[in-house]
Design an enzyme around this catalytic site. Structure first.
Site, PDB file in Angstrom:
ATOM      1  N   PHE A  93       0.860  -1.182   0.000  1.00 13.63           N
ATOM      2  CA  PHE A  93       0.000   0.000   0.000  1.00 13.63           C
ATOM      3  C   PHE A  93       0.896   1.232   0.000  1.00 13.63           C
ATOM      4  O   PHE A  93       1.717   1.407   0.897  1.00 13.63           O
ATOM      5  CB  PHE A  93      -0.905  -0.005   1.239  1.00 13.63           C
ATOM      6  N   GLY A  94       0.745   2.071  -1.006  1.00 13.31           N
ATOM      7  CA  GLY A  94       1.531   3.312  -1.103  1.00 13.31           C
ATOM      8  C   GLY A  94       0.650   4.520  -0.872  1.00 13.31           C
ATOM      9  O   GLY A  94      -0.504   4.555  -1.334  1.00 13.31           O
ATOM     10  N   TYR A  95       1.168   5.502  -0.149  1.00 16.17           N
ATOM     11  CA  TYR A  95       0.395   6.727   0.125  1.00 16.17           C
ATOM     12  C   TYR A  95       1.195   7.982  -0.199  1.00 16.17           C
ATOM     13  O   TYR A  95       0.691   9.097  -0.067  1.00 16.17           O
ATOM     14  CB  TYR A  95      -0.039   6.743   1.613  1.00 16.17           C
ATOM     15  N   GLY A  96       2.462   7.826  -0.591  1.00 15.27           N
ATOM     16  CA  GLY A  96       3.315   8.980  -0.900  1.00 15.27           C
ATOM     17  C   GLY A  96       3.913   8.793  -2.279  1.00 15.27           C
ATOM     18  O   GLY A  96       3.183   8.557  -3.252  1.00 15.27           O
ATOM     19  N   SER A  97       5.239   8.824  -2.342  1.00 18.23           N
ATOM     20  CA  SER A  97       5.872   8.694  -3.666  1.00 18.23           C
ATOM     21  C   SER A  97       5.561   7.347  -4.312  1.00 18.23           C
ATOM     22  O   SER A  97       5.599   7.228  -5.534  1.00 18.23           O
ATOM     23  CB  SER A  97       7.383   8.897  -3.561  1.00 18.23           C
ATOM     24  N   GLU A 136      13.347   3.222   1.105  1.00 18.57           N
ATOM     25  CA  GLU A 136      12.663   3.779   2.273  1.00 18.57           C
ATOM     26  C   GLU A 136      13.524   3.700   3.534  1.00 18.57           C
ATOM     27  O   GLU A 136      13.020   3.815   4.649  1.00 18.57           O
ATOM     28  CB  GLU A 136      11.330   3.042   2.507  1.00 18.57           C
TER      29      GLU A 136
HETATM   30  C1  SIN Z   1       4.840   5.677   0.438  1.00 17.11           C
HETATM   31  O1  SIN Z   1       4.850   6.295  -0.631  1.00 17.11           O
HETATM   32  O2  SIN Z   1       3.964   4.802   0.641  1.00 17.11           O
HETATM   33  C2  SIN Z   1       5.867   5.909   1.496  1.00 17.11           C
HETATM   34  C3  SIN Z   1       6.377   7.289   1.583  1.00 17.11           C
HETATM   35  C4  SIN Z   1       7.154   7.748   0.396  1.00 17.11           C
HETATM   36  O3  SIN Z   1       8.034   7.004  -0.085  1.00 17.11           O
HETATM   37  O4  SIN Z   1       6.913   8.853  -0.099  1.00 17.11           O
END
Ligand code: SIN
Length: 178
Positions: A4-8, A83
């Site tokens: 599950f990704g929420y950012g990049s 990460e």
């Molecule tokens: C994510 O995208 O899920 C983690 C935070 C990031 O790498 O920006």
């Protein structure tokens, strides 16, 4: 394997996936509270990137990716590397818009216990810091604008991200009122 990704990870997954679905996790809010010294800033002038903070009533929308079993180990190795600046893997159930559980997914979260955690600041202050930060992966500004664009494209609302973005655009337009 599910991520599950929420950012990049939403706008730049960087891995091959076989399925992708919008979804949300419960009990977390997306915030620009993590310092980035290795991607979007440098030591002494850290950038700000998103992490999740625990908030019992909150939900966080993002993208759920399924990765082929044969690719899982390699993708995990690459994501752990990417990460590594403070994020740990958590496992969270992900739900769709009808609140149907889709999968248990790995989520990278940078908790307040990590040494690069910056924590809360006003959205205006975050915007100023973002505009000053550049790292090996590029300007911090790009990270914020790409995230805003990706959230809008997916029709995910996020008042915090959009407020930081609005402050940045105002600063770029020469508006210096806080
Ligand atoms: C994510 O995208 O899920 C983690 C935070 C990031 O790498 O920006």
């Amino acid at each position: 394997m599910w991520i599950f990704g929420y950012g990049s990870i939403i706008w730049k997954p960087g891995f091959v996936f076989v399925e992708r679905h919008p979804g949300f996790i419960r009990g977390w809010s997306r915030r620009f509270y993590q310092g980035s010294l290795d991607h979007r800033g440098v030591p002494g002038r850290p950038g700000r990137v998103v992490t999740l903070i625990e908030q019992p009533q909150a939900v966080c929308w993002g993208m759920l990716f399924r990765i082929e079993g044969s690719e899982a180990e390699r993708v995990l190795g690459e994501l752990d590397q990417r990460e590594q600046g403070g994020y740990e893997r958590f496992v969270e159930p992900v739900f769709d818009h009808r609140e149907v559980a889709l999968a248990e997914a790995l989520v990278y979260v940078a908790t307040p216990a990590n040494p690069h955690y910056l924590g809360a600041a006003s959205e205006a202050e975050i915007a100023r810091q973002v505009l000053e930060a550049v790292g090996p992966s590029g300007p911090n500004l790009e990270y914020v604008l790409e995230l805003g664009r990706a959230l809008r494209a997916a029709e995910f609302d996020d008042p915090h991200v959009f407020a930081v973005e609005a402050h940045i655009l105002a600063l770029l337009a020469g508006d210096t009122t806080p």
